[in-house]
Design a protein around this motif. Sequence first.
Motif, PDB file in Angstrom:
ATOM      1  N   SER A  71       0.826  -1.209   0.000  1.00 27.37           N
ATOM      2  CA  SER A  71       0.000   0.000   0.000  1.00 27.37           C
ATOM      3  C   SER A  71       0.857   1.254   0.000  1.00 27.37           C
ATOM      4  N   MET A  72       1.932   1.239   0.791  1.00 27.26           N
ATOM      5  CA  MET A  72       2.832   2.393   0.826  1.00 27.26           C
ATOM      6  C   MET A  72       3.519   2.592  -0.522  1.00 27.26           C
ATOM      7  N   LEU A  73       3.929   1.491  -1.152  1.00 27.83           N
ATOM      8  CA  LEU A  73       4.590   1.607  -2.454  1.00 27.83           C
ATOM      9  C   LEU A  73       3.619   2.073  -3.529  1.00 27.83           C
ATOM     10  N   VAL A  74       2.367   1.644  -3.453  1.00 26.06           N
ATOM     11  CA  VAL A  74       1.352   2.127  -4.403  1.00 26.06           C
ATOM     12  C   VAL A  74       1.137   3.622  -4.205  1.00 26.06           C
ATOM     13  N   GLY A  75       1.074   4.056  -2.954  1.00 25.74           N
ATOM     14  CA  GLY A  75       0.924   5.492  -2.683  1.00 25.74           C
ATOM     15  C   GLY A  75       2.094   6.298  -3.220  1.00 25.74           C
ATOM     16  N   LEU A  76       3.309   5.788  -3.022  1.00 26.23           N
ATOM     17  CA  LEU A  76       4.494   6.470  -3.551  1.00 26.23           C
ATOM     18  C   LEU A  76       4.469   6.480  -5.075  1.00 26.23           C
ATOM     19  N   GLY A  77       4.058   5.372  -5.672  1.00 24.28           N
ATOM     20  CA  GLY A  77       3.955   5.318  -7.129  1.00 24.28           C
ATOM     21  C   GLY A  77       2.942   6.315  -7.660  1.00 24.28           C
ATOM     22  N   GLY A  78       1.803   6.417  -6.988  1.00 28.75           N
ATOM     23  CA  GLY A  78       0.791   7.392  -7.397  1.00 28.75           C
ATOM     24  C   GLY A  78       1.290   8.817  -7.264  1.00 28.75           C
ATOM     25  N   LEU A  79       2.048   9.087  -6.226  1.00 33.44           N
ATOM     26  CA  LEU A  79       2.627  10.423  -6.045  1.00 33.44           C
ATOM     27  C   LEU A  79       3.631  10.733  -7.157  1.00 33.44           C
ATOM     28  N   LEU A  80       4.462   9.752  -7.491  1.00 36.08           N
ATOM     29  CA  LEU A  80       5.454   9.964  -8.549  1.00 36.08           C
ATOM     30  C   LEU A  80       4.803  10.185  -9.909  1.00 36.08           C
ATOM     31  N   ILE A  81       3.650   9.565 -10.133  1.00 37.72           N
ATOM     32  CA  ILE A  81       2.943   9.743 -11.404  1.00 37.72           C
ATOM     33  C   ILE A  81       2.534  11.199 -11.595  1.00 37.72           C
ATOM     34  N   ARG A 101       6.661  -4.146  -8.181  1.00 41.17           N
ATOM     35  CA  ARG A 101       6.438  -3.705  -6.800  1.00 41.17           C
ATOM     36  C   ARG A 101       6.864  -4.801  -5.825  1.00 41.17           C
ATOM     37  N   LYS A 102       6.643  -6.058  -6.183  1.00 40.16           N
ATOM     38  CA  LYS A 102       7.052  -7.177  -5.333  1.00 40.16           C
ATOM     39  C   LYS A 102       8.574  -7.210  -5.162  1.00 40.16           C
ATOM     40  N   VAL A 103       9.285  -6.953  -6.262  1.00 39.75           N
ATOM     41  CA  VAL A 103      10.752  -6.919  -6.201  1.00 39.75           C
ATOM     42  C   VAL A 103      11.218  -5.755  -5.338  1.00 39.75           C
ATOM     43  N   VAL A 104      10.625  -4.581  -5.523  1.00 50.00           N
ATOM     44  CA  VAL A 104      11.003  -3.406  -4.735  1.00 50.00           C
ATOM     45  C   VAL A 104      10.708  -3.649  -3.260  1.00 50.00           C
ATOM     46  N   ARG A 105       9.561  -4.271  -2.969  1.00 48.16           N
ATOM     47  CA  ARG A 105       9.207  -4.564  -1.581  1.00 48.16           C
ATOM     48  C   ARG A 105      10.242  -5.473  -0.931  1.00 48.16           C
ATOM     49  N   ARG A 106      10.677  -6.521  -1.633  1.00 48.86           N
ATOM     50  CA  ARG A 106      11.687  -7.436  -1.087  1.00 48.86           C
ATOM     51  C   ARG A 106      12.997  -6.703  -0.797  1.00 48.86           C
ATOM     52  N   VAL A 107      13.440  -5.893  -1.748  1.00 53.02           N
ATOM     53  CA  VAL A 107      14.697  -5.157  -1.571  1.00 53.02           C
ATOM     54  C   VAL A 107      14.576  -4.182  -0.410  1.00 53.02           C
ATOM     55  N   TRP A 108      13.465  -3.482  -0.333  1.00 52.01           N
ATOM     56  CA  TRP A 108      13.249  -2.493   0.722  1.00 52.01           C
ATOM     57  C   TRP A 108      13.226  -3.154   2.094  1.00 52.01           C
ATOM     58  N   LEU A 109      12.476  -4.248   2.240  1.00 55.51           N
ATOM     59  CA  LEU A 109      12.393  -4.926   3.530  1.00 55.51           C
ATOM     60  C   LEU A 109      13.731  -5.546   3.919  1.00 55.51           C
ATOM     61  N   ARG A 110      14.474  -6.073   2.952  1.00 53.81           N
ATOM     62  CA  ARG A 110      15.800  -6.626   3.248  1.00 53.81           C
ATOM     63  C   ARG A 110      16.717  -5.520   3.760  1.00 53.81           C
ATOM     64  N   ARG A 111      16.636  -4.352   3.151  1.00 51.48           N
ATOM     65  CA  ARG A 111      17.466  -3.225   3.589  1.00 51.48           C
ATOM     66  C   ARG A 111      17.084  -2.774   4.996  1.00 51.48           C
ATOM     67  N   LEU A 112      15.791  -2.740   5.294  1.00 54.62           N
ATOM     68  CA  LEU A 112      15.347  -2.351   6.630  1.00 54.62           C
ATOM     69  C   LEU A 112      15.784  -3.363   7.679  1.00 54.62           C
TER      70      LEU A 112
END
Length: 155
Positions: A71-81, A101-112
């Motif tokens: 949901s957060m990534l969708v919100g960020l994507g909508g903002l960037l649009i 978005r699934k790939v970005v989510r995995r990378v983001w959570l791994r970084r956190l």
Amino acid sequence: MAAMFLLWVIAEVAAVWAVASAIGLWATLALLLAGALVGSWLARREGGKAIRAVMETARSGRSPHNEITDSMLVGLGGLLIFVPGFITDAAGLLLLLPPTRKVVRRVWLRRLKRRGPLRAGGFASRSRVIVVDSEVVPDADDRHDPPQRRVIESE
């Protein structure tokens, strides 16, 4: 941070300039408008799906970590649009499409997770925690006896 913003603005202007040089000004403006329209439609659709997924997961009693992150990534994507430019449109569309978005989510959570364990107040820092003892003092403006107050001391 200001340097990153400046580099982003320069990259956006260069991208718009390059596209306008290749296809013309009016076609470039039409392409930017089409990207905003398609992106906003996609953001609305994916946002609804993401919110429904959060609700379903919460109702089933499972932890909705992935769904909230989506949901957060969708919100960020909508903002960037809605930010004009081809680079932000491309980044926004990548965040709105479920496979990327699934790939970005995995990378983001791994970084956190690498930053430290999750605690009640957020991610634990590597610095020491300092505990300050204190006492509660009633205000001088109290005209009646304040209720009994006590201080709970930590270990």
